[in-house]
Design a protein around this motif. Structure first.
Motif, PDB file in Angstrom:
ATOM      1  N   THR A   4      36.557  40.216  52.150  1.00 55.58           N
ATOM      2  CA  THR A   4      37.258  39.611  51.018  1.00 55.58           C
ATOM      3  C   THR A   4      36.242  38.924  50.107  1.00 55.58           C
ATOM      4  O   THR A   4      35.546  38.022  50.553  1.00 55.58           O
ATOM      5  CB  THR A   4      38.287  38.578  51.502  1.00 55.58           C
ATOM      6  N   PRO A   5      36.158  39.331  48.834  1.00 53.73           N
ATOM      7  CA  PRO A   5      35.200  38.683  47.930  1.00 53.73           C
ATOM      8  C   PRO A   5      35.740  37.359  47.409  1.00 53.73           C
ATOM      9  O   PRO A   5      36.946  37.117  47.434  1.00 53.73           O
ATOM     10  CB  PRO A   5      35.068  39.701  46.801  1.00 53.73           C
ATOM     11  N   ALA A   6      34.853  36.514  46.931  1.00 54.55           N
ATOM     12  CA  ALA A   6      35.281  35.246  46.330  1.00 54.55           C
ATOM     13  C   ALA A   6      35.948  35.483  44.983  1.00 54.55           C
ATOM     14  O   ALA A   6      36.858  34.738  44.585  1.00 54.55           O
ATOM     15  CB  ALA A   6      34.090  34.309  46.173  1.00 54.55           C
ATOM     16  N   SER A   7      35.525  36.522  44.266  1.00 55.12           N
ATOM     17  CA  SER A   7      36.097  36.852  42.961  1.00 55.12           C
ATOM     18  C   SER A   7      35.948  38.344  42.722  1.00 55.12           C
ATOM     19  O   SER A   7      35.184  39.028  43.420  1.00 55.12           O
ATOM     20  CB  SER A   7      35.408  36.060  41.847  1.00 55.12           C
ATOM     21  N   ALA A   8      36.675  38.847  41.726  1.00 57.32           N
ATOM     22  CA  ALA A   8      36.615  40.274  41.428  1.00 57.32           C
ATOM     23  C   ALA A   8      37.125  40.514  40.011  1.00 57.32           C
ATOM     24  O   ALA A   8      37.941  39.735  39.486  1.00 57.32           O
ATOM     25  CB  ALA A   8      37.462  41.071  42.423  1.00 57.32           C
ATOM     26  N   PRO A   9      36.685  41.600  39.360  1.00 57.77           N
ATOM     27  CA  PRO A   9      37.247  41.976  38.060  1.00 57.77           C
ATOM     28  C   PRO A   9      38.748  42.235  38.169  1.00 57.77           C
ATOM     29  O   PRO A   9      39.258  42.564  39.254  1.00 57.77           O
ATOM     30  CB  PRO A   9      36.488  43.259  37.712  1.00 57.77           C
ATOM     31  N   LEU A  10      39.441  42.107  37.055  1.00 51.69           N
ATOM     32  CA  LEU A  10      40.894  42.319  37.015  1.00 51.69           C
ATOM     33  C   LEU A  10      41.219  43.556  36.184  1.00 51.69           C
ATOM     34  O   LEU A  10      40.805  43.660  35.025  1.00 51.69           O
ATOM     35  CB  LEU A  10      41.585  41.094  36.425  1.00 51.69           C
ATOM     36  N   GLU A  63      37.962  37.586  37.699  1.00 49.26           N
ATOM     37  CA  GLU A  63      36.848  37.446  36.753  1.00 49.26           C
ATOM     38  C   GLU A  63      37.370  37.884  35.385  1.00 49.26           C
ATOM     39  O   GLU A  63      37.354  39.071  35.050  1.00 49.26           O
ATOM     40  CB  GLU A  63      35.660  38.283  37.213  1.00 49.26           C
ATOM     41  N   LEU A  64      37.845  36.938  34.610  1.00 41.45           N
ATOM     42  CA  LEU A  64      38.532  37.265  33.367  1.00 41.45           C
ATOM     43  C   LEU A  64      37.593  37.760  32.276  1.00 41.45           C
ATOM     44  O   LEU A  64      38.053  38.270  31.255  1.00 41.45           O
ATOM     45  CB  LEU A  64      39.336  36.050  32.886  1.00 41.45           C
ATOM     46  N   ASP A  65      36.286  37.600  32.485  1.00 37.21           N
ATOM     47  CA  ASP A  65      35.330  38.203  31.556  1.00 37.21           C
ATOM     48  C   ASP A  65      35.070  39.660  31.917  1.00 37.21           C
ATOM     49  O   ASP A  65      34.319  40.349  31.225  1.00 37.21           O
ATOM     50  CB  ASP A  65      34.019  37.413  31.541  1.00 37.21           C
ATOM     51  N   ARG A  66      35.686  40.115  33.008  1.00 30.34           N
ATOM     52  CA  ARG A  66      35.637  41.521  33.411  1.00 30.34           C
ATOM     53  C   ARG A  66      37.080  41.992  33.576  1.00 30.34           C
ATOM     54  O   ARG A  66      37.622  42.033  34.671  1.00 30.34           O
ATOM     55  CB  ARG A  66      34.838  41.692  34.705  1.00 30.34           C
ATOM     56  N   PHE A  67      37.677  42.347  32.441  1.00 25.94           N
ATOM     57  CA  PHE A  67      39.097  42.671  32.372  1.00 25.94           C
ATOM     58  C   PHE A  67      39.249  44.043  31.732  1.00 25.94           C
ATOM     59  O   PHE A  67      38.646  44.325  30.681  1.00 25.94           O
ATOM     60  CB  PHE A  67      39.822  41.602  31.546  1.00 25.94           C
ATOM     61  N   ALA A  68      40.034  44.915  32.364  1.00 27.84           N
ATOM     62  CA  ALA A  68      40.235  46.267  31.844  1.00 27.84           C
ATOM     63  C   ALA A  68      41.688  46.669  32.029  1.00 27.84           C
ATOM     64  O   ALA A  68      42.400  46.118  32.885  1.00 27.84           O
ATOM     65  CB  ALA A  68      39.319  47.261  32.557  1.00 27.84           C
ATOM     66  N   PRO A  72      42.945  37.806  28.338  1.00 29.24           N
ATOM     67  CA  PRO A  72      41.550  38.218  28.172  1.00 29.24           C
ATOM     68  C   PRO A  72      41.460  39.449  27.269  1.00 29.24           C
ATOM     69  O   PRO A  72      42.354  40.305  27.278  1.00 29.24           O
ATOM     70  CB  PRO A  72      41.112  38.562  29.602  1.00 29.24           C
ATOM     71  N   ILE A  73      40.412  39.524  26.489  1.00 31.85           N
ATOM     72  CA  ILE A  73      40.192  40.720  25.664  1.00 31.85           C
ATOM     73  C   ILE A  73      39.685  41.831  26.576  1.00 31.85           C
ATOM     74  O   ILE A  73      38.665  41.669  27.254  1.00 31.85           O
ATOM     75  CB  ILE A  73      39.160  40.435  24.552  1.00 31.85           C
ATOM     76  N   PRO A  74      40.375  42.962  26.640  1.00 31.40           N
ATOM     77  CA  PRO A  74      39.936  44.016  27.557  1.00 31.40           C
ATOM     78  C   PRO A  74      38.599  44.618  27.125  1.00 31.40           C
ATOM     79  O   PRO A  74      38.420  44.979  25.965  1.00 31.40           O
ATOM     80  CB  PRO A  74      41.056  45.048  27.479  1.00 31.40           C
ATOM     81  N   LYS A  75      37.689  44.708  28.076  1.00 31.94           N
ATOM     82  CA  LYS A  75      36.401  45.331  27.781  1.00 31.94           C
ATOM     83  C   LYS A  75      36.476  46.846  27.861  1.00 31.94           C
ATOM     84  O   LYS A  75      35.694  47.545  27.210  1.00 31.94           O
ATOM     85  CB  LYS A  75      35.353  44.802  28.759  1.00 31.94           C
ATOM     86  N   GLY A  77      33.438  55.014  35.574  1.00 29.02           N
ATOM     87  CA  GLY A  77      32.257  54.935  34.719  1.00 29.02           C
ATOM     88  C   GLY A  77      32.454  53.968  33.573  1.00 29.02           C
ATOM     89  O   GLY A  77      31.552  53.209  33.214  1.00 29.02           O
ATOM     90  N   LEU A  78      33.663  53.980  32.998  1.00 23.70           N
ATOM     91  CA  LEU A  78      33.950  53.102  31.862  1.00 23.70           C
ATOM     92  C   LEU A  78      33.891  51.635  32.279  1.00 23.70           C
ATOM     93  O   LEU A  78      33.300  50.810  31.573  1.00 23.70           O
ATOM     94  CB  LEU A  78      35.329  53.439  31.285  1.00 23.70           C
ATOM     95  N   THR A  79      34.503  51.310  33.414  1.00 24.17           N
ATOM     96  CA  THR A  79      34.482  49.915  33.857  1.00 24.17           C
ATOM     97  C   THR A  79      33.105  49.517  34.376  1.00 24.17           C
ATOM     98  O   THR A  79      32.684  48.369  34.184  1.00 24.17           O
ATOM     99  CB  THR A  79      35.555  49.663  34.929  1.00 24.17           C
TER     100      THR A  79
END
Length: 326
Positions: A77-83, A151-156, A180-183, A286-288
């Protein structure tokens, strides 16, 4: 029963009524076993099975058109992860329809949110995007108090069919709703309900990485909505977006058919194939990867050999490549 039977069943259910559907396992007979077989999932890279997590933890919240599921990586289990927000096609209200893809994303180390934006086949659909927005807002609050922080700076965001149209709207509306603005944004065989949804995506942020994917044999959504999304998202530079056509290949057995149900991947139905591993899974991975970590851009953008590649049949014959248009 072969995989064509299940493709027909899943197509029927996606268009009509899957509310009470349960997917059962079955034994697939293979009358054309001597024909070349399609490629298996690659062992590594985008679309591959080199997972960083062995387990998926699933939790459901809410009810009706406000119901949603959160899938989190575990083992470890990670402490955080992209959403990642995953938007289903019309009527595919339960995660089972895309379970293999969702679990693939989670095992790669992402949190996946699966909103059910409609209560029944008709109730909720006209407010689908607003329902998704509310689910995202609620899910973020839950996750921020949970064991795996988002990780809201990593949102897709990614979606299929009507969910693909919702994805495009979310990319435009995110900032106005304090999301969050989707990357990274990927609309797969998208459909726009013209009387209730946008028909201009000029306000999609210029920083977004965008893929729009259609199937050459998709007779349900076609390509009209996809072209509207891609062409009107004109603030995004051509180097950051591609329009991709999945191509059918009937060389071996089972066929690889780029129709509207190709993205469906319920377990034990024989519908998970190279159009998943080498097409939409690979493209979105690849995109993410590029959006979040600055790697693997060549698997998602630029009309590269890595982006178009679809693997090889068991006799070494290349599978028909995807067609990429800027």
């Amino acid at each position: 029963m072969n995989n064509r039977f299940w493709r027909i069943c899943l197509s029927f259910l996606l268009i009509l009524n899957p509310v009470t559907m349960t997917v059962f396992g079955y034994t697939q007979t293979d009358p054309l076993a001597s024909e070349p077989a399609p490629p298996l999932q690659p062992e590594n890279g985008p679309g591959g099975s080199d997972y960083s997590h062995a387990e998926v933890r699933q939790t459901a919240y809410g009810f009706g058109s406000q119901e949603f599921w959160i899938f989190e990586p575990a083992g470890p289990t990670p402490a955080s992860a992209p959403l990642i927000v995953f938007n289903h096609g019309w009527s595919a209200m339960f995660p089972v329809f895309y379970k293999a893809w969702v679990e693939h994303l989670v095992k790669r180390g992402n949190i996946v949110l699966y909103p059910r934006y409609q209560w029944t086949l008709t109730i909720g659909v006209r407010q689908a995007t607003q329902n998704v927005i509310r689910s995202i807002q609620q899910a973020i609050l839950i996750l921020q108090d949970g064991s795996v922080k988002p990780e809201l700076d990593r949102f897709a965001i990614v979606g299929h069919s009507l969910g693909g149209g919702i994805v495009a709207e979310l990319a435009v509306l995110a900032q106005d709703h304090d999301l969050p603005i989707p990357k990274a944004v990927m609309a797969v065989q998208p459909y726009l309900q013209r009387d209730t949804m946008m028909n201009d995506f000029h306000e999609m942020p210029s920083t977004t990485l965008l893929l729009v994917v259609v199937g050459e044999d998709d007779t349900i959504a076609g390509d009209a909505s996809a072209q509207v999304i891609f062409q009107t998202a004109d603030r995004i530079p051509s180097s950051q977006k591609d329009y991709i056509i999945q191509v059918t290949d009937r060389y071996g057995y089972p066929d690889l058919v780029a129709d509207h149900v190709a993205p469906l991947c319920a377990p034990d139905t024989g519908t998970i194939d190279a159009l998943d591993y080498y097409s939409i899974w690979k493209l979105f991975d690849g995109l993410t990867d590029y959006a979040f970590y600055g790697i693997n851009w060549q698997y998602a953008l630029g009309n590269t050999p890595e982006q178009r590649y679809m693997g090889v049949w068991s006799d070494g014959t290349p599978v028909n490549e995807m067609v990429v248009i800027d």
